[in-house]
Structures are given as C-alpha cells and as structure tokens.
Design an enzyme around this catalytic site. Structure first.
Site, PDB file in Angstrom:
ATOM      1  N   GLU A 102      65.251  84.022  76.612  1.00  0.00           N
ATOM      2  CA  GLU A 102      66.243  83.349  76.080  1.00  0.00           C
ATOM      3  C   GLU A 102      66.450  84.273  74.635  1.00  0.00           C
ATOM      4  O   GLU A 102      65.481  84.725  74.255  1.00  0.00           O
ATOM      5  CB  GLU A 102      65.805  81.982  75.424  1.00  0.00           C
ATOM      6  CG  GLU A 102      65.954  80.808  76.537  1.00  0.00           C
ATOM      7  CD  GLU A 102      65.368  79.579  76.235  1.00  0.00           C
ATOM      8  OE1 GLU A 102      66.042  79.114  74.883  1.00  0.00           O
ATOM      9  OE2 GLU A 102      64.758  78.894  76.948  1.00  0.00           O
ATOM     10  N   CYS A 115      68.124  86.724  67.750  1.00  0.00           N
ATOM     11  CA  CYS A 115      66.692  86.079  67.997  1.00  0.00           C
ATOM     12  C   CYS A 115      66.273  86.277  69.131  1.00  0.00           C
ATOM     13  O   CYS A 115      66.996  85.727  70.265  1.00  0.00           O
ATOM     14  CB  CYS A 115      66.733  84.386  67.742  1.00  0.00           C
ATOM     15  SG  CYS A 115      64.903  83.928  67.921  1.00  0.00           S
ATOM     16  N   CYS A 122      54.401  81.869  76.690  1.00  0.00           N
ATOM     17  CA  CYS A 122      53.477  82.102  75.663  1.00  0.00           C
ATOM     18  C   CYS A 122      52.115  81.813  75.963  1.00  0.00           C
ATOM     19  O   CYS A 122      52.095  80.657  76.585  1.00  0.00           O
ATOM     20  CB  CYS A 122      54.087  81.757  74.541  1.00  0.00           C
ATOM     21  SG  CYS A 122      53.313  82.162  72.970  1.00  0.00           S
ATOM     22  N   CYS A 126      50.817  76.406  70.764  1.00  0.00           N
ATOM     23  CA  CYS A 126      51.342  75.533  69.671  1.00  0.00           C
ATOM     24  C   CYS A 126      51.718  74.166  70.422  1.00  0.00           C
ATOM     25  O   CYS A 126      52.501  74.047  71.347  1.00  0.00           O
ATOM     26  CB  CYS A 126      52.219  76.316  68.906  1.00  0.00           C
ATOM     27  SG  CYS A 126      51.606  77.516  68.178  1.00  0.00           S
ATOM     28  N   CYS A 129      55.627  73.230  70.477  1.00  0.00           N
ATOM     29  CA  CYS A 129      56.460  74.290  71.169  1.00  0.00           C
ATOM     30  C   CYS A 129      56.708  74.362  72.626  1.00  0.00           C
ATOM     31  O   CYS A 129      55.763  74.319  73.383  1.00  0.00           O
ATOM     32  CB  CYS A 129      55.970  75.847  70.572  1.00  0.00           C
ATOM     33  SG  CYS A 129      57.006  77.143  71.183  1.00  0.00           S
ATOM     34  N   CYS A 351      63.764  77.501  70.511  1.00  0.00           N
ATOM     35  CA  CYS A 351      63.329  78.659  71.779  1.00  0.00           C
ATOM     36  C   CYS A 351      62.464  77.862  72.796  1.00  0.00           C
ATOM     37  O   CYS A 351      61.879  76.820  72.540  1.00  0.00           O
ATOM     38  CB  CYS A 351      62.413  79.590  71.127  1.00  0.00           C
ATOM     39  SG  CYS A 351      61.074  78.895  70.096  1.00  0.00           S
TER      40      CYS A 351
HETATM   41  N1  SAH Z   1      55.088  83.239  68.297  1.00  0.00           N
HETATM   42  C1  SAH Z   1      55.801  83.319  66.979  1.00  0.00           C
HETATM   43  C2  SAH Z   1      57.355  83.508  67.095  1.00  0.00           C
HETATM   44  C3  SAH Z   1      58.012  82.601  67.886  1.00  0.00           C
HETATM   45  S1  SAH Z   1      58.476  80.790  67.769  1.00  0.00           S
HETATM   46  C4  SAH Z   1      55.420  82.664  65.879  1.00  0.00           C
HETATM   47  O1  SAH Z   1      55.000  81.542  66.280  1.00  0.00           O
HETATM   48  O2  SAH Z   1      55.774  82.608  64.718  1.00  0.00           O
HETATM   49  C5  SAH Z   1      59.361  81.049  66.259  1.00  0.00           C
HETATM   50  C6  SAH Z   1      59.192  79.925  65.279  1.00  0.00           C
HETATM   51  O3  SAH Z   1      59.570  78.514  65.732  1.00  0.00           O
HETATM   52  C7  SAH Z   1      57.813  79.656  64.848  1.00  0.00           C
HETATM   53  O4  SAH Z   1      57.780  79.275  63.405  1.00  0.00           O
HETATM   54  C8  SAH Z   1      57.546  78.402  65.441  1.00  0.00           C
HETATM   55  O5  SAH Z   1      56.358  77.591  65.083  1.00  0.00           O
HETATM   56  C9  SAH Z   1      58.589  77.598  65.433  1.00  0.00           C
HETATM   57  N2  SAH Z   1      58.615  76.555  66.465  1.00  0.00           N
HETATM   58  C10 SAH Z   1      58.441  76.535  67.938  1.00  0.00           C
HETATM   59  N3  SAH Z   1      58.534  75.275  68.372  1.00  0.00           N
HETATM   60  C11 SAH Z   1      59.389  74.664  67.594  1.00  0.00           C
HETATM   61  C12 SAH Z   1      60.001  73.381  67.481  1.00  0.00           C
HETATM   62  N4  SAH Z   1      59.843  72.609  68.617  1.00  0.00           N
HETATM   63  N5  SAH Z   1      60.479  72.913  66.318  1.00  0.00           N
HETATM   64  C13 SAH Z   1      60.638  73.710  65.302  1.00  0.00           C
HETATM   65  N6  SAH Z   1      60.244  74.865  65.291  1.00  0.00           N
HETATM   66  C14 SAH Z   1      59.232  75.167  66.305  1.00  0.00           C
END
Ligand code: SAH
Length: 363
Positions: A102, A115, A122, A126, A129, A351
């Site tokens: 995406e 973006c 991944c 987390c 996510c 994302c």
């Molecule tokens: N792996 C990298 C970049 C991708 S995620 C990172 O972790 O920074 C981009 C941002 O979106 C990160 O800050 C991540 O923690 C956040 N993110 C992921 N899922 C999310 C969600 N469900 N709600 C809000 N932010 C989210």
C-alpha cells in the site's frame, strides 16, 4: 493480469532496471557496446514511469537488449481509494510476483506527500499494527520502493515532492535496499526529491540507526516510541526486548550529535495502555533527561497519534480529552506536541489495512 511462473522466475534472475543508478546504467551501456549518452536518455524517462518499450527515442535493437538484460515492472494500481473528505489517495499496488503493498498520497498546501511501504508485511510484531499480522513475506527491492512513487505520480499526473517511509514494513529491516532507494530518488537526473523532504520511521532498530548516521543523509528520522518505559513498551512492541528505551534514546542522542538533524517521536495513544497523565509526565521526564543537557539540547517534537483501531488487536483509541491532556503535559514540560491530523479517515488510510482486506477477500 497474472504473471506466469516463467516471468516470475525471470524477474528473480535478471537485474531490475529501476534499481540502477545513472553511473551503473552508463557502465552497462558501455559493456553492451552502446554509447554512454543512452543512459542519460533512458534514466529520466524511467523516472517518469515509462518502460523502455515506451521510449520512442531508443530504437528497436536497444529496446531488445534492455529486455534481454533487465526486468522492468512498475507497481500496478490494483485498487485506488480517494477520500471524499480531503482528497487523500490510497493505492493498493500489485508487484511482479503477485504480492501487494500500500501507498498513500496526502495532499498538503506545500505539495503532495507519499507514504510508501518498505516490505511486503512486517516481522516486528507491534501489537497495534495491521501490517505485521501475517509476518514478513519479503523485502521490497530499490526499484519497487521507487516504483511506488513513480506509479502514484504517473497515475495522478501530479508531482510528488515529499516521501515518508511509514507504510507497511520496517525500513531499517530492509537496510541496503532502502539506502539505495534514497540515493536513487535523490538523483538529479531522475525525480530528484531532496533528502530534507524525506522521512524514515523506525520502530527502534538501534543497529540500523547507528548505521544510518554514518550515511550522512540529511533525511528526517522518526522514532515510533509509543511508551515512556520498558515495561509498557515491551508489552506492545517486541523490538523493545532487544533494544530497550535507554539504548534507543542513547542512539537518538548520538544521531543528533552526529548529524544535527532533529528527530521526531511518534506516540500512538491507546486507551488505558499508555495514555494517562502519569504516562505523559514520565515521557516528558524521560525525553528531557535523555536528550537535553546543558551542553547539547535537542529540539524535541512528539507527534501524538490516537491509535487506529485494528480489529485483531482489540485496542481502543484514546478519547479527545485524554489526547489533549497528554499533549498539555508535554507542552508544559517544554516538549512540542502535535496531534496528528487524521487524513483519509473514510478510506481506511492507515497502513496495512487495505492489504489485509484484499487478502481476506481472496482467501
Ligand atoms: N516500521 C516503521 C514504519 C511503519 S509504521 C515504524 O514502526 O515506525 C508507521 C507508524 O504508524 C509507526 O509509528 C507505527 O507505530 C504507527 N502505527 C502502526 N499501526 C498503527 C495503528 N493501528 N494506529 C496508529 N498508528 C499506527
């Protein structure tokens, strides 16, 4: 259009044309018995999203040579959602091997920001996510990273002037390809986006941050911090068990001292997990203690993001009052805090969600 097994096998063996730097294309031209200036003709056209077959100034013989030596594949728009609220465009791009990623284009007054994704899936795990639910399938190549920018630009017919690496994947877990992409996208002969217009976000891969500072690229680094202490952070971000909050902020301090580039911190607010006033006070204390001393004082900016609710995680987003109270505590301790404006809320723009939806429909 489905790719045949032969085409996919081919794509693995041959070099990707879109991953080449101008000097590499020149070297190839010479080795193929072609004049060097051909590279100067081809590179800018590649960066406009054209395939060699579409380049009318090459001649059939050179086009054939290029086809024999390289693969060229621009991500294909599989789905496109346009927000009726703010014009944000979300793409589901199909890659040569059938995988999808995406990208999101956000329209700001200062220009279009894309973006992009850095991996298919991944492996960082987390808990909040969507991108990590099915694990990591593979890394994106430099040409596929660039291809997202080119394909979006071509589709929209508008220039993209800023890039954030905040889509699916962990950029520092695909280090070499990401660095090559940064060089590619910065090439004067190509789409030429300045490093200062590029942000890279990491969940805290400390050895990657240490390597990145050696590259001397004036990009903006974003750290997904999301918690003020190890206990809270390890509960939502497994990477914290490898590199804890202390090690991460030490790396940030050194990064700033080495590069002079300020770092921005992202903090996703999850109701009842990390969004209390006590959490905010702890965060302010932590950042001030680790990143500010009398001799070197780093400007600190925290971007607060009310968590986007992902069904599988069960986490709930923080209420407006909690968000404002959190921001207020940070500001009162001298830390700039902004609440991220939600763009594309009507198109599931955060994302990983569109890719998952598409995968669910297929299965
Ligand atoms: N792996 C990298 C970049 C991708 S995620 C990172 O972790 O920074 C981009 C941002 O979106 C990160 O800050 C991540 O923690 C956040 N993110 C992921 N899922 C999310 C969600 N469900 N709600 C809000 N932010 C989210």
């Amino acid at each position: 259009m489905e790719n045949t097994v032969e085409e996919i096998a081919c794509a693995v063996e041959k070099k990707e044309l879109l991953s080449l730097m101008p000097h590499e294309l020149e070297e190839w031209m010479l080795s193929a018995g072609e004049p060097k200036y051909r590279a100067k003709q081809i590179f800018p056209q590649l960066h406009r999203g054209l395939s060699p077959d579409e380049m009318t100034n090459l001649g059939k013989k050179l086009q054939q040579k290029l086809r024999d030596a390289f693969v060229w594949h621009l991500p294909v728009v599989e789905r496109k959602l346009v927000s009726a609220i703010d014009g944000t465009v979300k793409y589901l791009f199909g890659l040569a091997d059938g995988n999808c990623v995406e990208s999101v284009v956000m329209k700001y007054r200062h220009g279009n920001t894309i973006c992009i994704s850095s991996q298919v899936g991944c492996r960082m795990g987390c808990k909040f996510c969507a991108s990590t639910i099915g694990g990591r399938v593979r890394n994106l190549t430099p040409g596929e990273l660039l291809g997202q920018v080119l394909a979006a630009q071509k589709d929209m017919g508008e220039r993209i002037s800023n890039i954030v690496m905040m889509g699916i994947g962990e950029p520092l877990d695909n280090y070499d390809n990401v660095i090559r992409f940064l060089h590619l996208v910065n090439c004067e002969e190509g789409i030429c986006i300045g490093y200062r217009h590029i942000s890279l976000s990491t969940c805290g891969v400390v050895d990657g941050i240490e390597k990145l500072m050696e590259e001397e690229l004036p990009i903006t680094l974003s750290i997904s911090l999301h918690a003020p202490d190890d206990e809270t952070r390890s509960a939502i971000m497994p990477i914290n068990k490898k590199w804890g909050v202390d090690a991460l902020l030490d790396a940030c301090r050194v990064y700033y001292a080495r590069t002079g580039r300020r770092i921005s911190f992202e903090y996703t607010l999850i109701a009842g997990k990390n969004d209390s006033v006590a959490n905010a006070q702890k965060l302010a204390r932590l950042l001030n203690a680790k990143l500010r001393s009398r001799t070197e004082s780093m400007p600190i900016h925290v971007n607060l993001i009310p968590v986007n609710e992902v069904e599988e995680s069960g986490f709930r987003t923080s209420g407006r009052d909690a968000v404002m109270a959190f921001a207020g505590v940070l500001e009162s301790k001298g830390i700039r805090a902004t609440v991220r404006r939600t763009l594309g809320s009507d198109i599931n723009a955060s994302c990983g969600q569109l890719r998952r939806a598409a995968m669910d429909e297929e299965s």
